[in-house]
Each structure stands twice: as structure tokens, then as C-alpha cells.
Design an enzyme around this catalytic site. Structure first.
Site, PDB file in Angstrom:
ATOM      1  N   GLU A 114      -7.449  -5.895  -3.631  1.00 32.11           N
ATOM      2  CA  GLU A 114      -6.916  -4.563  -3.395  1.00 32.11           C
ATOM      3  C   GLU A 114      -5.405  -4.653  -3.629  1.00 32.11           C
ATOM      4  O   GLU A 114      -4.948  -4.497  -4.736  1.00 32.11           O
ATOM      5  CB  GLU A 114      -7.256  -4.081  -1.989  1.00 32.11           C
ATOM      6  CG  GLU A 114      -6.872  -2.617  -1.792  1.00 32.11           C
ATOM      7  CD  GLU A 114      -7.055  -2.184  -0.333  1.00 32.11           C
ATOM      8  OE1 GLU A 114      -7.495  -1.066  -0.133  1.00 32.11           O
ATOM      9  OE2 GLU A 114      -6.738  -2.977   0.601  1.00 32.11           O
ATOM     10  N   GLU A 136       0.812  -1.220   0.000  1.00 29.19           N
ATOM     11  CA  GLU A 136       0.000   0.000   0.000  1.00 29.19           C
ATOM     12  C   GLU A 136       0.843   1.267   0.000  1.00 29.19           C
ATOM     13  O   GLU A 136       0.601   2.201   0.765  1.00 29.19           O
ATOM     14  CB  GLU A 136      -0.964  -0.038   1.194  1.00 29.19           C
ATOM     15  CG  GLU A 136      -1.932  -1.206   1.089  1.00 29.19           C
ATOM     16  CD  GLU A 136      -3.042  -1.173   2.131  1.00 29.19           C
ATOM     17  OE1 GLU A 136      -2.827  -0.609   3.220  1.00 29.19           O
ATOM     18  OE2 GLU A 136      -4.120  -1.703   1.843  1.00 29.19           O
ATOM     19  N   HIS A 163      -8.961  -7.761   0.273  1.00 36.06           N
ATOM     20  CA  HIS A 163      -8.188  -6.536   0.502  1.00 36.06           C
ATOM     21  C   HIS A 163      -7.002  -6.865   1.393  1.00 36.06           C
ATOM     22  O   HIS A 163      -7.096  -7.718   2.266  1.00 36.06           O
ATOM     23  CB  HIS A 163      -9.077  -5.455   1.116  1.00 36.06           C
ATOM     24  CG  HIS A 163      -9.915  -4.772   0.081  1.00 36.06           C
ATOM     25  ND1 HIS A 163     -10.028  -3.415  -0.029  1.00 36.06           N
ATOM     26  CD2 HIS A 163     -10.652  -5.292  -0.942  1.00 36.06           C
ATOM     27  CE1 HIS A 163     -10.810  -3.107  -1.049  1.00 36.06           C
ATOM     28  NE2 HIS A 163     -11.215  -4.218  -1.612  1.00 36.06           N
ATOM     29  N   GLU A 164      -5.907  -6.166   1.156  1.00 34.89           N
ATOM     30  CA  GLU A 164      -4.630  -6.400   1.831  1.00 34.89           C
ATOM     31  C   GLU A 164      -4.092  -7.827   1.678  1.00 34.89           C
ATOM     32  O   GLU A 164      -3.465  -8.353   2.592  1.00 34.89           O
ATOM     33  CB  GLU A 164      -4.707  -6.053   3.332  1.00 34.89           C
ATOM     34  CG  GLU A 164      -5.160  -4.657   3.650  1.00 34.89           C
ATOM     35  CD  GLU A 164      -6.678  -4.546   3.744  1.00 34.89           C
ATOM     36  OE1 GLU A 164      -7.334  -5.564   3.974  1.00 34.89           O
ATOM     37  OE2 GLU A 164      -7.202  -3.427   3.566  1.00 34.89           O
ATOM     38  N   GLU A 192      -9.014   4.856  -0.815  1.00 38.25           N
ATOM     39  CA  GLU A 192      -9.293   5.154   0.589  1.00 38.25           C
ATOM     40  C   GLU A 192      -8.194   5.976   1.252  1.00 38.25           C
ATOM     41  O   GLU A 192      -8.456   6.752   2.165  1.00 38.25           O
ATOM     42  CB  GLU A 192      -9.520   3.859   1.369  1.00 38.25           C
ATOM     43  CG  GLU A 192      -8.260   2.993   1.489  1.00 38.25           C
ATOM     44  CD  GLU A 192      -8.547   1.578   1.965  1.00 38.25           C
ATOM     45  OE1 GLU A 192      -9.652   1.082   1.708  1.00 38.25           O
ATOM     46  OE2 GLU A 192      -7.657   0.962   2.589  1.00 38.25           O
ATOM     47  N   HIS A 250     -18.994  -8.750   4.054  1.00 41.01           N
ATOM     48  CA  HIS A 250     -17.650  -8.280   4.399  1.00 41.01           C
ATOM     49  C   HIS A 250     -17.065  -9.141   5.508  1.00 41.01           C
ATOM     50  O   HIS A 250     -17.697  -9.355   6.535  1.00 41.01           O
ATOM     51  CB  HIS A 250     -17.692  -6.813   4.858  1.00 41.01           C
ATOM     52  CG  HIS A 250     -16.335  -6.262   5.144  1.00 41.01           C
ATOM     53  ND1 HIS A 250     -15.979  -5.727   6.358  1.00 41.01           N
ATOM     54  CD2 HIS A 250     -15.230  -6.202   4.374  1.00 41.01           C
ATOM     55  CE1 HIS A 250     -14.720  -5.342   6.311  1.00 41.01           C
ATOM     56  NE2 HIS A 250     -14.242  -5.608   5.130  1.00 41.01           N
ATOM     57  N   HIS A 251     -15.879  -9.660   5.248  1.00 44.66           N
ATOM     58  CA  HIS A 251     -15.148 -10.461   6.236  1.00 44.66           C
ATOM     59  C   HIS A 251     -13.781  -9.847   6.488  1.00 44.66           C
ATOM     60  O   HIS A 251     -12.830 -10.145   5.756  1.00 44.66           O
ATOM     61  CB  HIS A 251     -14.926 -11.901   5.735  1.00 44.66           C
ATOM     62  CG  HIS A 251     -16.167 -12.733   5.661  1.00 44.66           C
ATOM     63  ND1 HIS A 251     -16.227 -13.884   4.908  1.00 44.66           N
ATOM     64  CD2 HIS A 251     -17.370 -12.605   6.268  1.00 44.66           C
ATOM     65  CE1 HIS A 251     -17.430 -14.428   5.033  1.00 44.66           C
ATOM     66  NE2 HIS A 251     -18.149 -13.677   5.849  1.00 44.66           N
ATOM     67  N   GLU A 252     -13.657  -8.996   7.475  1.00 41.22           N
ATOM     68  CA  GLU A 252     -12.332  -8.520   7.871  1.00 41.22           C
ATOM     69  C   GLU A 252     -11.731  -9.584   8.787  1.00 41.22           C
ATOM     70  O   GLU A 252     -12.389 -10.039   9.729  1.00 41.22           O
ATOM     71  CB  GLU A 252     -12.432  -7.185   8.607  1.00 41.22           C
ATOM     72  CG  GLU A 252     -11.110  -6.689   9.180  1.00 41.22           C
ATOM     73  CD  GLU A 252     -10.006  -6.566   8.131  1.00 41.22           C
ATOM     74  OE1 GLU A 252     -10.228  -5.939   7.089  1.00 41.22           O
ATOM     75  OE2 GLU A 252      -8.915  -7.146   8.350  1.00 41.22           O
TER      76      GLU A 252
END
Lengths: 729, 729
Positions: free
Chosen positions: A527, A197, A508-509, A533, A438-440
């Protein structure tokens, strides 16, 4: 045959190969590839383009743990050549049909070493011809180096066949060289085991300094490697105008690769992400490395048009792909980033998931993922033809989710008290809108894997068929990294398991992609780079950022960049805020075309779109899956103009973006069907627009066009233009 | 109040507590416990029994990573006392009702330290009263030490309440002392992060040398700690005849504890299993250690009768326990250990699970888990009232399952081509026999967790409701150990998930148990010690082994020891084999009583039982769940005699075993219901029986008895006796 004779024969054989190399030419003859063994039996390759060297002699090799290295001492025992020219149709993509045309050379190399009882190379090379061989044994190992030369570049990998002396083995590192021939201009981000990032730096190879801190502003968690380490995809431009891109394809059961740059010689050597026990990879034959890719052209547009990385990935094994749907989404998301609402339901911290009674928590009154608010998004999506609504912060655990290397962070099935799963299911179905899960994970991959079946069953039971996953934080299993072999297997496991449940994913990440969306077409996007963001709460992404991403991060696959921010300046939300998106509004629209993804977010708030519903019309219209793509013009760090034809429709979309400099671009519409008449609607920067001073000034014009027309687009500093071209009715 | 005054007050307060300790006496007055703070504020406790010291002054404390230690500098800020006397009924067990009677002391300790910016203790203690406090901050942390004194011993733990200065923390190690007061006779196995499968050594504390290799014969994988490290439960006997047992209860979210023995002072200090990143435990407040247990008596039988460890565990949260069924099983198992058949279906090695077409594998013709053979076991079970049939080797992967630190070893759902899941389901149901699942993980816990939901759903779909799990090998996540916090959480996770699926579990090669079967009554048994199987292929278990296990391993919970071997000598299978079970046949029967487990295997082959079906009658009859238990006599390393009353029936079973010495034991039957008449059937060693010379010579006699009778049992060297006592009809 006596042993000594045998060794002698092998040496002669080796020598003969050392002097007679193998050559490959690309189908169009522009690329020339040479393979040879050095005098000490090191596999070595070279690459040139139109007669000029791209890579000088570069070695391929591996350091092992508990076994002698596979670096040198090789003889070639077999050579095979092949050519393939086929076409295939991706489930979704930038074009309808992809040509896979290459010439292949596969060299089987054999190495025989004497090892002592500890597995180390025996100091006496003549051990088998002398009497002093009591503690030594012979180890004979083969590898296959497979090279594929396309018109647009080179792909190669190492294969480790099943063999007596190589069954299970542990890689310490890979030492494959990419020896560049000059001090090229390079678009790079720091090599890091845990993050991609970063802001890109443009410098000469000799000037790379990955300790630069500014480029890492506001990255939640990162693990720098070294000052000379950079990530791939690595984009370079030579002084004489050639473009070189180095990356990898089909990263499976192997760590991610970084480039360690020798800033004096311009040589680069691979380095692999390590694991928790101080090695790089646990492998079992038959094994193979990912493909190492070198894309080359004297036209920057060819780099963006290259399908080499997809071609080197395996076709999908998913038989029924009818459930995989490219789509647009909005979401309870940007309002969280601009601090209008919160992911967390309560303002306590220090939560233990299993011991918390959420119904007794005191709500903070700012929780974004509440039923009424989600319905508002569903309404907007239904009204505007947006397929999905992502909701972040719906599930318990956000009070205490980051920064403590915690394992049981989320359970992925328990909603906050104000998020009515069943009512929202009913409401979304009634409006023909799909909710997106969404699964963080907070980096706790073990926790996620443990709960994955339950989480996916919960999704299907509640009509979700796509999930955005997240990996913000230090990885659990503790000691592993985002880019290490264990996590690579994790991402691929989640993709495969999701496919079994007919679920689409958007991590993401994660590690940066390597074309695996061909194999897992349910893997719509990732991502794995500095997304939009960062503009909300950091120094952000400079105006050139989106002109570099297609040449770097996007070479591996679609990015969920989350374009479409209309309220450019964060002072809109809080007068004290100085953060802003570093583009004009028109450029935000252009990104839907220049930044390919089959999953595109309209990232801003519904109310911001409603205020400028004329501009939002482009987001409503633009396709996310394409029959054809023309890279009109492109220069990394400066500008990108792309035209794409919507899948199954005679409808084109053009996106043009520039960096901090204003630019006028012309787009000949010769791709339009001859004899047909179209209406082009142009969304472009107003005359006085400027990414910083006046970012939200745009104008919309319609004009009749046909294939003989040429569009002229004026882009403001940090600006862009978006054009829809539809058949005239 | 100024800062300096506050510190002064704290110091005075601390001093006053340092001199006035706290005392507890057990309900019966035999045990006396003292707590005090040393002059430097170290929490210190002492324990004495009937006026003689058991533990001299011993400190309790913790080393932290990145924070100052919690070892000393404490002041007592609160003290609470309580007493509890209650009774509870276990779902299954040795007795119907368990009394939980203790006196409790809870001491809240507070420590204030100045730390520098790196979290280290600030060198200048007066930092807050001087001007030199720029880089220092005050850290005030509380812990609660909770002591429970029962008639049979002491339990204590440390609690870490939620507090500002202690939220997330990392334990480096626990330094809790158990300072014994003499050079006691000790029954020990080496401390090891990965195994408990050792032969016990009996020595003085001063003579402990855990590097002893013989005790580890044929253990698949182990990680020794140090020469002075021993496992718990640790059993000791003092010179004046007191028995001391040290272990832990309720091992949850914490690493297993070892004892590091000072062979000169006889002091012992705790040591915790480490994790992959060089610490011991990641904790978040509120947190607590497991209970540290010290069971004391001057009667060895009291040690075996103690329910202290169960009392210190949490009651079960499973509301409906009707599906939990204590049971007996046979299995396709011993035939694998004696090499009559194989786990693997084919003799290839180097299998990659996902890439193997099992239908094309060449069978080796020796595969034990084939449909016909399993039916043979089902038939035997149906005929003989055995509840379950375990089948090992039913699922693909056994060709290449051990020793390579491999992750994807088994998938737990794919049968070998010759194992017909649906036909066996049908057949077992028709015979009213339950098939018992087997999940060997090869130590790859991540792979198991990833597939656990699918594996359990497969079980339920095919009528399995119990599973034997296995952990042979190096742990994945790599860098973790069998006994570390991550694996502790894994075992408990599997137990909880199994409970959610109404599945009973029986882990092999896990951490040794700590009474968690109270909390998870579906956790019927564990191995976690050197089981009977070692007799098949190693130097085996010496005749005393089964007289030590109840005092050590079984203190934590039931063991799946797999008794019931009738063909004692392995030469039966292969004349070249010298291995043998180190007991007589009669002793194998006695083990069903002396070695409590609600899951008991009749481990030998059906054909071996059919040859001696008269002796097998005891295994048919014996209960596995009990209303009452009488420890008739016991001495660790020498003999154990236990009588138990079957659950819900007026039926008693007696087991008596001895070590390598012959022994005559008398069992007064005064536990029988007065006025009732019974028939006792005695299965005992023949007069000339001997574990080595004549192990299979037994005799069976019946006699009428009542509560006034006294049984006299003659046990051969390495022998035993089993008695069933049923109401006369």
C-alpha cells in the site's frame, strides 16, 4: 618516505583530481553526467539532459556519530568505467523483458584525517608533521561512489568497503544533494517518518509547506518531519517541459530517505529516518547505501515507462518461482470500511490477548469475518473467476488493537469463535478459490516477528499462500519509526521468510517501495500511499489522485490501491454519509490498467457487483500480469492512458483516466498484431456522467477493431474508460 | 447528590481511614504489619519483628507519564482480609513439599483528581464546585494494595484493576519505600541496568558507594545508575542480629526494581529500569506490580530456608512436566575460558552473517567445538554418569560477535564446518548422553526472537532438549536494557516458548531471577551474577563470594554457578597467568550442595577430573534435586553449611564452605532416618590446604554413621567440605 612528504603528495594528487572531473554520457547521449571533487575535496556531481542542466553541482556525503564526517577532504584514488547492456525477464511485471543498459563510473575516494582520543577531528591539521601528535591518530577511510547512467536517468550509491579504519560505524545522517535548477512544479506529500497516506499537493518548489494539515485527513498515525520535508518518489516538471523524478532503489539495511527542500535555492538535501537512539543507521562494512535515482525525460510517458529502479535492484535469489501467482481477489474488507460489519467480534474494549476467553465474549452481531459470510465471498469468487478471498477481522484482538502503543495485539493464529478455519479451508479448496490471510500488526513489529514462524505455519497448514500485512500505529520496538532502518529490515525479513514458506505478501502501511519486488517477487504489492479506502471515511482522494500516483508512489513498485468500487457514494450505506469515491464507476475500471499491480482487488461488495455484472465483466477479464505495456499518454495531475498486453495471450487492455476535467482521448491501436481482427469492448462514462453529480452512469459498447483502428474515448470529469481487446472468434 | 456534597463525603471518609490503620500479624505472631493512609492520603506501611521495627513508615506509590501520579490523595474504599495455609510440591527443588501460609490484607484505595486538558493535575482543587471547570475533568482511579504476611516475611504488590479512568497507562517510576531503621551491615552490588556480575561489597548502608570500580572488574557491559543505587536481592544484618532481605517475586511485564539508598536516613526507595523512550513501563489494566518482598528473621539460616519468593509466584501452567529433568552437565566451556581453545572457528573479524561462506573460512586450528573434541566429552559423560554435554562455539558467528551493538550476530542453526551435527546426534544417542544447546544472543534479543522457532525446531530435530542462552552485550532493540520491561517480557517469552517445545533453559546474563522457575519449571537455572568463570580471567571472586550468593542472588532462584574447578590456578595453562579460583578444591565440591541448582555443571576439563577421579566421585554421586534441605548454619560473608536429602533416595549430601578464614564446623546427623546405618564419605581440605597457597590439597575419608553421629569438618582458609551419606550395604 617521511610522513610530511606523504601528506604533501596526497594533497597534490587531490588537487589534480579537483580540476579534472569525470564525465559520463548515457547510451543515447541525451544525459550527461559530471563528477568532480571540489577544492576542499567534496564529491560533487552534475546532471544535464539534452544540454540543459537537471541538477547543478550537488554534493554527496555522510555525517557519522563518534567519527569524523565523510563529507569532504577526499582525494580520488581509483576510477573505473564499465558499460552493461543486458535483458532480463521479471517473474511478473508490466513487460516480458526488461533492458538494463547503462554506463558506469566508480570512483574510489580516500580521506585521511587526524582525530583526537574522542574520535573528533584534531584541530591541528598538521598534527602528524609536528610534535603535537601525542593524542592524535590518523584515520584513513575510503568510499566508492558508483554512478550508473541510463537513457532514462541516473542511479548512484555510496559503497563502504571493508577497511581497517571503517568496520562498524553509525550514520547520523546522509547529506546528499539534488540541486535543482529552477522553481519546478512539484507533486509532493509531506515528509513523514511514519506515513505516506497523504493527498498530493501540486506547487512550486518554493511553495512547499509540509505542515499543510488537510492533506493528512484521517491518517491514523504520522510523525511529520519539517515544513520543508517531502517524501520520495518526488515528481517535478520544469518550466520548459522536462520531467524529473527523484527516489531511491533497493532500500536494504538503511533508513528511508526524505528530501529537505531549500525553498529559496531549489536545492534539496537528503535526510534519513532516525532510530530510537538518536542516530540514523548502524552499518558494518562492506556496506552500501540504496541507489539514489534521478529519472529524467522531456516526455512524461517515459517516466512511467522507466525500468531504472527495477534495474538497480538485485535479481531474485528465489530459484523456484512457480508458486508466485499474480492474481485478483475480493474480500471481507470494503464492508468493514463502509461500516456494514465490524472487524471486531465483540464490542468490549481493553482486551489482554493472553487472558481473554473468546468463547465467552458477547458477540456484537456485526462481525464480518464469519463463516457464512466468507462462504458467500468464496461463492462469488468461484462463480466469477476471482482467484482469492481476503478476510480481515478473522483473528482475535480487534476489540482493542489501535492507539495504545501496545505490543501483544494479535497472535495471528487464533480465529474468532464464528470463523471456522477448517470448514473454510475445505470449502475454499472445493471451490478452487484461495483464501488470503490477513496479518494486522498494529505497528507492533516485535510481536509479529516473534510469532511469524507460527503464523506462517498456520497459513500453510490451512492452505493460505498469500498474506496482506498491516502496520497501522506507532512502531514497537518503541522509539523506532515505520521508515527507519530497523523497520526496513523488518519488512525485508518478512519478505524473505515468507519466500522461504512460499508465501506471497502485500504489506499495508509500510515504507514506500523501492523496486524490491525484483529481488522478492513474492512481494506482490504494497500500500504505502493513500489508497481507495480513504474515500470511504475521509475527505478522500481528489479526482487527480490516481493520475499522480503512477508518477510518485508507483515508481517504486506495485500498489494495492483496491480499485473497483461500483457504489460510489457512501450515502448508499447510510443516508447521513457525505463521503464518496471521487471518480466515476468507469474510472474505477480503468484503474486496473493504469495502476499496475500483480495483485488487484475487486474491492466492492459482491452484491454491488451482481447489480452491475455487465461492468464487472471487465474486472473478470482484465489481466494482472503483462507481456507488454504502452504508455499512450500521461501528464501528472491531469491524465494517464495505458495499454497493456496480457501475459501469454494476444489480448490487450486499455485504461484511460482523467482528473476533474472532462477529456477526449484517442488511442491508436497500432500495437495490435498486424493482420489480426479483434473485438474491443469499451466501458466508458455515460454522456452525462460526472464523478460527483452522476458517477455511476456508464455505457458498454463493442466494436470490431484491428491495428489500423483508433479508439476515441470520452472521459467525464473525474472519469475514465476501460477497454478489453480480444481476438475475434 | 450534588458534586460538592460528594467531594465532602469522600474527604470525611478519607480522614476516618487516615487515623484508623490496619494491622496484620504473621501466623506465628513474630511479624507485625501496619497499613495506614497519611494525612495527605499516602499509602503507608510499617513492619516489625518480635516487637522491634524492621521498616519504619514507608510509602507506596507510582509516578505516571501523561497522567497525575498515584502517590497520594487516596481514600480507602474497601478492605479485605484472608488467610491461606496450603502445601504444594515443586517439580524440582530443595524440598519435596512447600508450605504456603500467610495472612492477607487487600486495601482498595481511590483517588479523585481534577486534571486539565493536558492530563496534569488542575491547579484549582475546587474546580468542580466552582464555575471555573471548563477545561478540567475528573479522574477517579483505584488501586489495590495486597499484603501477605508470612512467618518469614512480607510480600506486597499493587494491583491496577480495569476501570474507566485507568486503562492504558505509562509508569514513569515506582516510588515504594523501604525505610530501614538503622545503619545496617549490607551485602550489596551496584545498581545497574545491564549487569549483576559484580563482586559483593559489605558495608554499612551509610557507606554504600556504587561507583566502586573494582567490583566490576572484567564485566563485558554495564550501565551504572547512581552512587546510591544497589541491586536486589539486598541482604542486611542489623546491629542487634536481625537479618533482612529485600527483593521482588514474579517479575512479569514490568521492569526490574533497584533500591535507591538514602545514606543519611537509611531509607530506600524503589527505582525501575527505564525503556528506550524515557519511561519505565507500558501497562494495561488489569495490571499488577511484582511482589515486593521483605524476608526477616533473627536466624540467618531462616533466610536461606525461606520459600516466600516461590510462594508468591504463580503455579506452573505446564501440565505434563515429565520431560523436565534436573541434571548434571559437562561441556566444551572451561577450555574456552582458560584459552585452551576458541569459540570462533576462524581468526578473521568483521563477519556479516548472511554473506559469509563458512566452508571457505580459514580455520584457526584452535576451535573447541569440533566433532572429535565433543565426542571426547560425550565419552567422559557416558563413563561418569553425567547427563549432558554443553557445547559453546558450535555455531557460526563467533568471529565477530561482541561489542558493536550488532543485530544479526548468530543464526542459531548453522554449525561450523568442523561440527557435525548429525554425527554428534547419532553418537550422543548411542552413548545415552544428551547434548545441550548453546544460544548466545550477544544481547540482540530481536534477532533471537526472530529466529527462535527455527532454532528450537533445529534443537528438537537434533535431539537437544536443553539450551543455555546468553545475553552478553548491549541490548537490541536499541535503547532497551537487560533489566527493562521489554527484556523481562523477552526472557519470559523464551521460557514459555521453550516450554511449548519441551525445552529446558538456562539463561546467562539475564535479569536476576524472582522465583519464576515455579511458573516455568523448565527454567532450570540462570546465571545473573558473578559466576565461577570470572576466576579464569579477572581478579575473580573473593573467598567469601559463595557465602554471600545464597543470601543475595540465589534468593530469586537457582544459579548456574559452574562449580567443580579442580585445576585451581590458571598458571596450569600458562605460566604467565596469575588468575586463580579463590577456593580450595574441596570447597568446589561443597558448592554442589551449598549452591542449589537443578542444573549443575561439572565445569572443569575431563582430563583434570581424570587426574583426580577420587574427588570427582562426589560430583558423580551428588544429587541435583532434593526431598529435604537443612540449613545447618550460615552467616552471610562468612560460612554456609547445608545438608540435603536426594530426591526419592535415603541419601544425604552435606556441603560446608567458609570465607578466607579457616573454620571448624560440626554437623549433627540427626536428620538421618533413625535406626538406619549409613556410610559417610567426607571430601575435605587437607590439613595444610589454603585457597591461595595450597588449594588442591584434599583428603577423602569414609566412616560409618547414623542419626546420633556428629560430623566434625575442618575447613581451610577459603576451603570447604563435601560429604555423601549413603545407606550401608
Amino acid at each position: 618516505m617521511k610522513l610530511a612528504h606523504f601528506i604533501l603528495l596526497v594533497l597534490i594528487f587531490a588537487f589534480s583530481h579537483a580540476i579534472s572531473g569525470q564525465n559520463l554520457r548515457s547510451p543515447d547521449g541525451n544525459l550527461s553526467f559530471d563528477f568532480s571533487l571540489s577544492g576542499t575535496g567534496e564529491p560533487t556531481y552534475k546532471l544535464s539532459y539534452k544540454g540543459k542542466p537537471v541538477l547543478a553541482a550537488s554534493r554527496i556525503g555522510f555525517e557519522l556519530k563518534g567519527q569524523p564526517a565523510l563529507l569532504g577532504g577526499f582525494t580520488a584514488v581509483d576510477t573505473k568505467r564499465a558499460e552493461k547492456d543486458e535483458a532480463w525477464n521479471p517473474v511478473w511485471g508490466e513487460v516480458k523483458t526488461i533492458r538494463n543498459h547503462y554506463r558506469e563510473l566508480a570512483v574510489t575516494l580516500q580521506q585521511t584525517v587526524a582525530v583526537d582520543e574522542k574520535g573528533n577531528v584534531h584541530p591541528n591539521a598538521d598534527v602528524f608533521s609536528s610534535a603535537a601528535n601525542s593524542n592524535a591518530k590518523r584515520l584513513t577511510r575510503q568510499i566508492v561512489l558508483r554512478f550508473r547512467l541510463f537513457d532514462d536517468g541516473l542511479g548512484f550509491r555510496c559503497e563502504f568497503p571493508v577497511q581497517n579504519d571503517l568496520k562498524y560505524f553509525t550514520l547520523a545522517d546522509e547529506k546528499t544533494e539534488f540541486n535543482l535548477t529552477g522553481d519546478h512544479k512539484t507533486f509532493w506529500i509531506p515528509g513523514d517518518y511514519d506515513s505516506n497516506e497523504f493527498v498530493y499537493t501540486t506547487s512550486k518548489l518554493s511553495e512547499i509547506d509540509a505542515t499543510i494539515g488537510k492533506a493528512a485527513d484521517e491518517i491514523a498515525f504520522r510523525t511529520p518531519i519539517a515544513a520543508n520535508a517531502v517524501q520520495t518518489p518526488l515528481m517535478m516538471k520544469t518550466a520548459d517541459g522536462r520531467y524529473i523524478n527523484i527516489h531511491e532503489a533497493a532500500l536494504v539495511n538503511y533508513p528511508a530517505m526524505y528530501m529537505m527542500v531549500d525553498r529559496k535555492t531549489f536545492g534539496m538535501t537528503s535526510h534519513l529516518a532516525p532510530n530510537a537512539v538518536g542516530s540514523a543507521a548502524f552499518l558494518q562494512t562492506p556496506a552500501r547505501t540504496p541507489w539514489r535515482t534521478v529519472i529524467v525525460s522531456d516526455k512524461a510517458t517515459d517516466i512511467l515507462a522507466s525500468k531504472l529502479i527495477l534495474n538497480l535492484n538485485e535479481p531474485t535469489k528465489i530459484e523456484d518461482t512457480s508458486w508466485i501467482k499474480p492474481q485478483k481477489m475480493i474480500g471481507v474488507w470494503w464492508e468493514l470500511h463502509v461500516n456494514r460489519s465490524s472487524w471486531n467480534y465483540s464490542d468490549v474494549n481493553n482486551i489482554i490477548l493472553a487472558d481473554t476467553d473468546w468463547s465467552k465474549m458477547k458477540p456484537n452481531g456485526r462481525h464480518g469475518a464469519n463463516t457464512a459470510n466468507v462462504k458467500r465471498y468464496i461463492d462469488f469468487a468461484a462463480k466469477n473467476g476471482i482467484d482469492g478471498v481476503l478476510v480481515e477481522g478473522w483473528n482475535v484482538g480487534w476489540e482493542d488493537w489501535f492507539g495504545n502503543w501496545k505490543e501483544d495485539v494479535f497472535d495471528f493464529v487464533t480465529p474468532y469463535p464464528d470463523f471456522d478455519v477448517k470448514e473454510l479451508q475445505r470449502y475454499a479448496v472445493s471451490k478452487e478459490v484461495k483464501l488470503i490471510m490477513h496479518h494486522e500488526t498494529s505497528g507492533s513489529a516485535t510481536n509479529y516477528e516473534r510469532r511469524l514462524d507460527e503464523a506462517f505455519r498456520f497459513m500453510k497448514a490451512n492452505s493460505y499462500d498469500a498474506v496482506k500485512t498491516g502496520y497501522v500505529g506507532k512502531i514497537v520496538p518503541r522509539g523506532e519509526f515505520h521508515d527507519g532502518q530497523w523497520m526496513i529490515n523488518h519488512y525485508n525479513h518478512v519478505a524473505a521468510k515468507a519466500a522461504a514458506y512460499k508465501i506471497m505478501i502485500d504489506p499495508h502501511e509500510p515504507v514506500r517501495p523501492t523496486g524490491l519486488s525484483r529481488t522478492f517477487p513474492n512481494w506482490l504489492a504494497s500500500e504505502a500511499a493513500r489508497g481507495n479506502e480513504f474515500n470511504a471515511w475521509s475527505s478522500g482522494n481528489p479526482p487527480e489522485h490516481e493520475t499522480i500516483l503512477p508518477f510518485t508512489r508507483l515508481m517504486g513498485g506495485p500498489m494495492d490501491y483496491t480499485p473497483g468500487i461500483f457504489e460510489i457514494k457512501m450515502s448508499h450505506y447510510d443516508p447521513k454519509k457525505k463521503e464518496q469515491v471521487h471518480t466515476t464507476l468507469a474510472k474505477q475500471l480503468a484503474l486496473y490498467v493504469t495502476m499496475f499491480s500483480p495483485l488487484q482487488m475487486a474491492a466492492d461488495l459482491p452484491e454491488n457487483y451482481e447489480k452491475r455484472i455487465d461492468a464487472f465483466q471487465f474486472i473478470r477479464d482484465v489481466a494482472v500480469d503483462w507481456d507488454d505495456t504502452r504508455i499512450v499518454e500521461a501528464e501528472p495531475g491531469d491524465f494517464v492512458t495505458i495499454a497493456r498486453k496480457a501475459k501469454g495471450r494476444d489480448e490487450w487492455y486499455v485504461g484511460a483516466i482523467t482528473d476533474e476535467n472532462a477529456r477526449t482521448t484517442t488511442v491508436p491501436l497500432d500495437f495490435l498484431t498486424p493482420g489480426r481482427e479483434y473485438v474491443a469492448t469499451v466501458y466508458t462514462d455515460a454522456a452525462d456522467a460526472h464523478w460527483e453529480k452522476n458517477p455511476m452512469a456508464y455505457k458498454i459498447m463493442s466494436q470490431n477493431v484491428n491495428g489500423r483502428a483508433v479508439l476515441k474515448l470520452s472521459l467525464a470529469p473525474g472519469g475514465g474508460a476501460a477497454v478489453s481487446i480480444k481476438l475475434r472468434r
